[in-house]
Design an enzyme around this catalytic site. Sequence first.
Site, PDB file in Angstrom:
ATOM      1  N   GLU A  59       0.850  -1.022  -0.064  1.00  0.00           N
ATOM      2  CA  GLU A  59       0.128  -0.064  -0.182  1.00  0.00           C
ATOM      3  C   GLU A  59       0.734   1.169   0.163  1.00  0.00           C
ATOM      4  O   GLU A  59       0.194   2.349  -0.106  1.00  0.00           O
ATOM      5  CB  GLU A  59      -0.778   0.062   1.237  1.00  0.00           C
ATOM      6  CG  GLU A  59      -1.998  -0.726   1.112  1.00  0.00           C
ATOM      7  CD  GLU A  59      -1.819  -2.444   1.294  1.00  0.00           C
ATOM      8  OE1 GLU A  59      -1.118  -2.799   1.866  1.00  0.00           O
ATOM      9  OE2 GLU A  59      -2.325  -3.352   0.440  1.00  0.00           O
ATOM     10  N   VAL A  82       9.660  -6.192   4.170  1.00  0.00           N
ATOM     11  CA  VAL A  82       9.030  -7.575   3.487  1.00  0.00           C
ATOM     12  C   VAL A  82      10.133  -8.851   3.784  1.00  0.00           C
ATOM     13  O   VAL A  82      11.287  -8.731   3.772  1.00  0.00           O
ATOM     14  CB  VAL A  82       9.085  -7.286   2.281  1.00  0.00           C
ATOM     15  CG1 VAL A  82       8.477  -8.513   1.421  1.00  0.00           C
ATOM     16  CG2 VAL A  82       8.157  -6.050   1.879  1.00  0.00           C
ATOM     17  N   HIS A  89       5.550 -14.637  -2.207  1.00  0.00           N
ATOM     18  CA  HIS A  89       4.598 -13.479  -1.907  1.00  0.00           C
ATOM     19  C   HIS A  89       5.760 -12.318  -1.942  1.00  0.00           C
ATOM     20  O   HIS A  89       5.332 -10.893  -2.629  1.00  0.00           O
ATOM     21  CB  HIS A  89       3.622 -13.277  -0.899  1.00  0.00           C
ATOM     22  CG  HIS A  89       4.567 -13.069   0.479  1.00  0.00           C
ATOM     23  ND1 HIS A  89       4.794 -14.520   1.189  1.00  0.00           N
ATOM     24  CD2 HIS A  89       4.866 -12.433   1.262  1.00  0.00           C
ATOM     25  CE1 HIS A  89       5.715 -14.091   2.217  1.00  0.00           C
ATOM     26  NE2 HIS A  89       5.708 -12.740   2.257  1.00  0.00           N
ATOM     27  N   PHE A 114      13.510   4.738  -0.846  1.00  0.00           N
ATOM     28  CA  PHE A 114      13.106   3.425  -0.832  1.00  0.00           C
ATOM     29  C   PHE A 114      13.935   2.923   0.361  1.00  0.00           C
ATOM     30  O   PHE A 114      14.981   2.215   0.447  1.00  0.00           O
ATOM     31  CB  PHE A 114      13.731   2.568  -2.113  1.00  0.00           C
ATOM     32  CG  PHE A 114      13.302   1.028  -2.056  1.00  0.00           C
ATOM     33  CD1 PHE A 114      12.003   0.550  -2.393  1.00  0.00           C
ATOM     34  CD2 PHE A 114      14.279   0.029  -1.782  1.00  0.00           C
ATOM     35  CE1 PHE A 114      11.761  -0.749  -2.404  1.00  0.00           C
ATOM     36  CE2 PHE A 114      14.015  -1.296  -1.933  1.00  0.00           C
ATOM     37  CZ  PHE A 114      12.700  -1.694  -2.149  1.00  0.00           C
ATOM     38  N   ARG A 128      18.951  -4.656  10.699  1.00  0.00           N
ATOM     39  CA  ARG A 128      18.802  -3.427   9.961  1.00  0.00           C
ATOM     40  C   ARG A 128      17.914  -2.195  10.325  1.00  0.00           C
ATOM     41  O   ARG A 128      17.721  -1.327   9.679  1.00  0.00           O
ATOM     42  CB  ARG A 128      18.554  -4.087   8.369  1.00  0.00           C
ATOM     43  CG  ARG A 128      19.572  -4.534   7.705  1.00  0.00           C
ATOM     44  CD  ARG A 128      19.211  -5.478   6.484  1.00  0.00           C
ATOM     45  NE  ARG A 128      20.382  -5.820   5.705  1.00  0.00           N
ATOM     46  CZ  ARG A 128      21.127  -7.218   6.213  1.00  0.00           C
ATOM     47  NH1 ARG A 128      20.547  -7.848   7.517  1.00  0.00           N
ATOM     48  NH2 ARG A 128      21.935  -7.573   5.554  1.00  0.00           N
TER      49      ARG A 128
HETATM   50  N1  RBF Z   1       3.770  -6.692   3.943  1.00  0.00           N
HETATM   51  C1  RBF Z   1       4.558  -6.208   4.103  1.00  0.00           C
HETATM   52  O1  RBF Z   1       4.991  -4.996   4.346  1.00  0.00           O
HETATM   53  N2  RBF Z   1       5.721  -7.152   4.662  1.00  0.00           N
HETATM   54  C2  RBF Z   1       5.500  -8.451   4.646  1.00  0.00           C
HETATM   55  O2  RBF Z   1       6.349  -9.378   4.771  1.00  0.00           O
HETATM   56  C3  RBF Z   1       4.328  -8.887   3.914  1.00  0.00           C
HETATM   57  N3  RBF Z   1       3.985 -10.192   3.762  1.00  0.00           N
HETATM   58  C4  RBF Z   1       2.731 -10.749   3.373  1.00  0.00           C
HETATM   59  C5  RBF Z   1       2.709 -12.005   3.365  1.00  0.00           C
HETATM   60  C6  RBF Z   1       1.238 -12.474   2.499  1.00  0.00           C
HETATM   61  C7  RBF Z   1       1.235 -14.026   2.256  1.00  0.00           C
HETATM   62  C8  RBF Z   1       0.493 -11.604   2.283  1.00  0.00           C
HETATM   63  C9  RBF Z   1      -0.866 -11.842   1.787  1.00  0.00           C
HETATM   64  C10 RBF Z   1       0.696 -10.022   2.679  1.00  0.00           C
HETATM   65  C11 RBF Z   1       1.971  -9.749   3.037  1.00  0.00           C
HETATM   66  N4  RBF Z   1       1.849  -8.270   3.150  1.00  0.00           N
HETATM   67  C12 RBF Z   1       3.495  -7.865   4.052  1.00  0.00           C
HETATM   68  C13 RBF Z   1       0.877  -7.366   3.347  1.00  0.00           C
HETATM   69  C14 RBF Z   1       0.918  -6.661   1.813  1.00  0.00           C
HETATM   70  O3  RBF Z   1       2.069  -5.599   1.849  1.00  0.00           O
HETATM   71  C15 RBF Z   1      -0.522  -5.906   1.939  1.00  0.00           C
HETATM   72  O4  RBF Z   1      -0.696  -5.090   2.829  1.00  0.00           O
HETATM   73  C16 RBF Z   1      -1.491  -7.061   1.595  1.00  0.00           C
HETATM   74  O5  RBF Z   1      -1.516  -7.976   0.821  1.00  0.00           O
HETATM   75  C17 RBF Z   1      -2.805  -6.338   1.367  1.00  0.00           C
HETATM   76  O6  RBF Z   1      -2.759  -5.522   0.076  1.00  0.00           O
END
Ligand code: RBF
Length: 157
Positions: A59, A82, A89, A114, A128
């Site tokens: 987002e 992430v 994903h 970034f 980090r």
């Molecule tokens: N968002 C992150 O910022 N870091 C993550 O590690 C992360 N892992 C996710 C894993 C899965 C399986 C899903 C479905 C979403 C994840 N998201 C993560 C959330 C993603 O950025 C977002 O908010 C959602 O997918 C809703 O659009």
Amino acid sequence: MPNTISISAVDPADRYAIVVAQWNRSITSQLLEGAVTMLCEEGVAESRIDIAWVPGSWEIPLVAQRFASSGNHVAVICLGAVIRGETTHDQHINRGVSLAISQIALETSLPVLFGILTCESMEQAIHRAGGQVGNKGADCAEAAMQMVGLLKNIPTG
Ligand code: RBF
């Protein structure tokens, strides 16, 4: 003799925006603290830092674009974490978000930083976010101020 473009000092009148993801909040809150501390240490008033929390890193670009095109900010700092899981994903998020952030910067001619960790493990992220490898939020804020100061001295044409 080459002419090296100078980097202007921080202007206290400048406003900075930070977009930070709630996902992996224990990490991203540390990145945020690092970024805010760095901005303030360099002369940015706390009242001139706008912070928007978004659900996850995916987002971040939409909100970063809103800030960048508002005309109210000199830079947008994007912070997230992430972390690789059992599926792919992370690759989809990283690819989409990194590309979008670079596009927003080019479309708006604004530094859009970034500061999203792309880690194999939580341990890597901890290192980090104020651990052994420093605080990438603080590094990102420093880069933002440097870019703002540099762009002030390069004509837009
Ligand atoms: N968002 C992150 O910022 N870091 C993550 O590690 C992360 N892992 C996710 C894993 C899965 C399986 C899903 C479905 C979403 C994840 N998201 C993560 C959330 C993603 O950025 C977002 O908010 C959602 O997918 C809703 O659009």
